[in-house]
Design a protein around this motif. Structure first.
Motif, PDB file in Angstrom:
ATOM      1  N   LYS A 101       0.835  -0.937   0.174  1.00 24.41           N
ATOM      2  CA  LYS A 101       0.154  -0.288   0.003  1.00 24.41           C
ATOM      3  C   LYS A 101       0.386   1.743  -0.002  1.00 24.41           C
ATOM      4  N   ASP A 155       2.853   1.666  -2.976  1.00 21.88           N
ATOM      5  CA  ASP A 155       1.357   2.136  -3.947  1.00 21.88           C
ATOM      6  C   ASP A 155       1.101   3.869  -4.120  1.00 21.88           C
ATOM      7  N   GLU A 156       1.484   4.276  -3.468  1.00 26.34           N
ATOM      8  CA  GLU A 156       0.554   5.912  -2.948  1.00 26.34           C
ATOM      9  C   GLU A 156       2.871   6.305  -3.191  1.00 26.34           C
ATOM     10  N   THR A 158      -3.521  -3.040  -3.552  1.00 28.09           N
ATOM     11  CA  THR A 158      -3.000  -1.026  -4.075  1.00 28.09           C
ATOM     12  C   THR A 158      -4.033  -1.264  -4.951  1.00 28.09           C
ATOM     13  N   LYS A 159      -3.833   0.020  -5.902  1.00 30.02           N
ATOM     14  CA  LYS A 159      -4.531   0.602  -7.013  1.00 30.02           C
ATOM     15  C   LYS A 159      -4.158   0.256  -8.765  1.00 30.02           C
ATOM     16  N   ARG A 160      -3.240  -0.094  -8.772  1.00 30.39           N
ATOM     17  CA  ARG A 160      -2.252  -0.627  -9.932  1.00 30.39           C
ATOM     18  C   ARG A 160      -1.989  -2.510  -9.641  1.00 30.39           C
TER      19      ARG A 160
END
Length: 296
Positions: A101, A104-105, A129-131
């Motif tokens: 996390k 990812d940020e 994550t966002k990916r």
């Protein structure tokens, strides 16, 4: 991919950083404390000296390799220009999810996030994550600078572009990448850990002693190292964690850790890293071995 970040300066992390740096990549090595980073760099330097002693590296190349590594205690600072981040922290699911996390940020949008996990679901890690399409498993073997195999594990959402990039990167490092699907333990540990667990079961049932079990496997099965000695080198805590992941994932009793392994880990007998496991690696034992060399 030119800028590499490695999270974790322990056995696997410093080996991965060493391998990238010796191949010419710029590496940001991250750990929680300067002391951990110093230990990691010292290990890399010692391992480079071993390569020099074998005539496969020069002092100048050692200096270049070490010069390619920059240390950080702040993930955000280390990752801001990263093309690839390889996480090599302890085999603990909650810790890995937290690190991913944060990765990812902190990392650029095009950065690939890889994990050196030996058993935990890539799909689950990617979900933090966002990916998720850019998350992949990159499971190196220990010792990383020497062992050729890298298991490349695709999660449910891992894109073909991400897989191809990491597959080719592994070849650039002089490794042999093998495509593996996302199941507990993948291939290496799904086969290896039950063997180690069965060797512990054999000891637990008093079928034979530690050295006898390892000798049978070395001389009878042509293994370079017996399963109990190998478990010591992997770390008995790591073996236990991997078996627990597979047991939880498959609900099959054949993956249930032997009680002797559980008790040894609780007692802090973790193998080489603690100085004692199935074998004794303490300084006193080393001194005893040296003394015996001079006794006729």
């Amino acid at each position: 991919m030119k800028n590499i970040v490695v999270i974790g300066a322990g056995t696997m992390g410093n080996g991965i950083a060493h391998t990238f740096a010796q191949t010419g990549f710029k590496v940001n090595l991250v750990d929680v404390s300067p002391e951990a980073l110093d230990r990691g760099l010292k290990t890399i330097s010692t391992n480079l000296d071993r390569i020099i002693a074998k005539g496969n590296l020069t002092e100048e190349q050692k200096a270049e390799t070490l010069g390619n590594i920059t240390t950080f205690t702040d993930v955000s600072e280390a990752a801001k220009n990263a093309d690839l981040i390889v996480e090599a922290a302890t085999e603990n699911q909650d810790l890995k999810l937290k690190i991913f996390k944060q990765m990812d940020e902190s990392a650029p949008e095009n950065c690939i996030l890889a994990t050196n996990t030996s058993s935990i679901s890539i799909t689950k890690i990617a979900a933090a994550t966002k990916r998720p399409e850019k998350v992949i498993g990159m499971h190196f073997m220990n010792p990383v600078p020497i062992m050729k195999l890298v298991e490349i594990i695709k999660g449910y959402s891992t894109s073909k572009e991400t897989f191809d990039a990491v597959y080719q990167m592994s070849k650039t490092l002089g490794k042999v990448p093998v495509e593996v699907n996302d199941y507990p333990g993948f291939v290496a540990n799904r086969i290896l850990m039950p063997m180690i667990n069965e060797a512990i079961e054999t000891l637990y049932n008093n079928v034979a002693g530690v050295e006898e079990i390892d000798t049978v496997m070395k001389l009878g099965m042509a293994h370079p190292m017996g399963p109990l000695q190998l478990a010591d080198f992997i770390g008995l805590d790591v073996c236990l964690a991997i078996l627990n992941v597979m047991y939880d994932g498959f609900k099959n009793p054949k993956y249930a850790p032997n009680p002797l392994l559980v008790n040894m880990v609780m007692a802090g007998k973790l193998g080489v890293k603690s100085g004692e496991g199935f074998y004794d690696y303490s300084e006193s034992k080393k001194a005893e071995k040296v003394a015996k060399m001079f006794v006729k």
